[in-house]
Scaffold this active site. Structure first.
Site, PDB file in Angstrom:
ATOM      1  NE  ARG A   1      -5.330 -10.842   2.691  1.00  0.00           N
ATOM      2  CZ  ARG A   1      -4.878 -12.074   3.519  1.00  0.00           C
ATOM      3  NH1 ARG A   1      -5.265 -11.848   4.954  1.00  0.00           N
ATOM      4  NH2 ARG A   1      -4.296 -12.969   3.032  1.00  0.00           N
TER       5      ARG A   1
ATOM      6  CE  LYS B   1      -5.025 -10.591  10.234  1.00  0.00           C
ATOM      7  NZ  LYS B   1      -4.466  -9.396   9.583  1.00  0.00           N
TER       8      LYS B   1
END
Length: 394
Positions: free
Chosen positions: A374, A340
């Site tokens: 995740r 991210k």
């Protein structure tokens, strides 16, 4: 004479029981003393001065304390937050007293007791995913990301067709994934929203192939009730809702109807917070209440702090640093940090060079109580998770 001493850091009952065992404390003594060793800071928001004053006096009477705003004693402020400070034993004594007090403090006592019980730790348990089972709490579970989109920030377009998507799912299964998370709409900043029919056209062909060829539970990442229903009818095992039941009013009833686990993620427009973790926990409480009203069992709910959603870089780092504060809800935590922008902006790296940064966030997250991570890079993150588990899990 030379004395040797050091400070002991404990985070749960298991830690202190281990220390008692080293000393040779008997079991009865351990049970009596453990609540005295567990010091807790609990913050309560927006109390009236008369409520806050009672709490402070009760905490002081039991040997603890409570910080309140200046002006609380003479009620010159309208409201105050309260930071309670004490051992578990002191809290439990105060809770008994609060149940006898007016001004809504009996209800607050119930919420305090619930938080204390949740802070004692989550025991390993099975999560029923229709015909499949996952064990939460024994080791960190790894959820592999499978995006069947043309525009996801990291792997958009790579697994857009059924054959390549199934091949990637098989690869992740072989590398140690416990769950496959299938998504048909990008959530990257600036993404183009798609309608339910387009999302279904992307997801359903892959999903139908996966439930036939993959032994793992399949999670479907969607905010749309129609997509969730069709996916569950096709055999999906988990729904991962990035708007925590708030994007589609029908989502909660669909999940309740099928009785499957639900991931609710913290999300918001903008990055303004009064108190980051306090606001996040309030958000989760509201979504949990929505879920329970619809008939979703609390034991089927998983919370996700939403790293990268509605937060600045510094707020994302703060949420990771303070992840353990979610323990007061008593629910499993899913953490999604893989590749991210918080990693890219911190290290000044593009998405395909963020594996080490992802590993750092995964390890910190597990140490902070994450039950599921995740990730895109399954093989590498399975190794990170196993090593971190060896250090932090009992």
């Amino acid at each position: 004479m030379s004395f040797n001493l050091h400070s002991i850091v404990i985070s749960n009952r298991g830690d202190i029981q281990e220390e008692f065992g080293k000393i040779g404390v008997d079991k009865a003594g351990s049970a009596i003393m453990a609540p005295k060793a567990m010091h807790r800071l609990i913050k309560i928001y927006d109390l009236a001065p008369r409520q806050a004053n009672i709490i402070k006096q009760e905490m002081l009477s039991k040997g603890g304390d409570a910080a309140v705003a200046r002006g609380t004693v003479d009620a010159s402020v309208e409201k105050t937050d309260v930071l309670m400070m004490g051992t578990e034993k002191q809290y439990r004594a105060v809770i008994k007293k609060l149940r006898m007090q007016p001004f809504g403090l009996a209800a607050l006592a119930d919420r305090l007791e619930e938080a204390l019980n949740n802070l004692a730790g989550r025991k390993p348990r099975e999560l029923a995913c229709r015909d499949k089972k996952l064990v939460l709490g024994e080791r960190t579970l790894v959820m592999g990301i499978l995006n069947v989109t043309p525009d996801s920030f990291s792997d958009g377009g790579r697994f857009y067709d059924v054959e390549s998507a199934v091949a990637q799912a098989r690869r992740m299964e072989a590398e140690g994934a416990d769950i496959i998370d299938l998504g048909g709409e990008s959530t990257r900043p600036g993404h183009t929203p798609v309608g339910p029919e387009e999302e279904l056209n992307r997801v359903l062909p892959v999903l139908k192939a996966l439930v036939q060829e993959i032994s793992l539970p399949i999670s479907v990442d969607t905010t749309k009730a129609l997509v969730a229903r069709r996916a569950l009818e096709a055999g999906a095992h988990i729904i991962n809702d990035q708007w925590a039941l708030r994007a589609d009013p029908e989502m909660s009833s669909v999940v309740a109807e099928f009785g499957v686990p639900l991931v609710i993620m913290h999300n918001q427009q903008g990055t303004e917070y009064r108190d980051l973790m306090g606001d996040m926990i309030c958000y989760f409480r509201e979504s949990i209440e929505m879920a329970e009203r619809a008939g979703i069992a609390r034991e089927n709910i998983i919370i996700d702090p939403g790293i990268g959603f509605g937060k600045t870089v510094e707020q994302n780092l703060e949420a990771l640093r303070r992840l353990r504060e979610l323990d007061c809800l008593g629910l499993p935590v899913l953490l999604g940090t893989s590749r991210k922008s918080v990693i890219g902006k911190t290290l000044d790296l593009p998405p395909d060079q963020r594996v080490e940064g992802t590993g750092a966030t995964v390890s910190i997250g597990i140490a902070g109580g994450a039950d599921i991570v995740r990730v895109h890079d399954v093989k590498e993150m399975v190794r990170v998770a196993r090593m971190t588990d060896a250090i932090v899990r009992r």
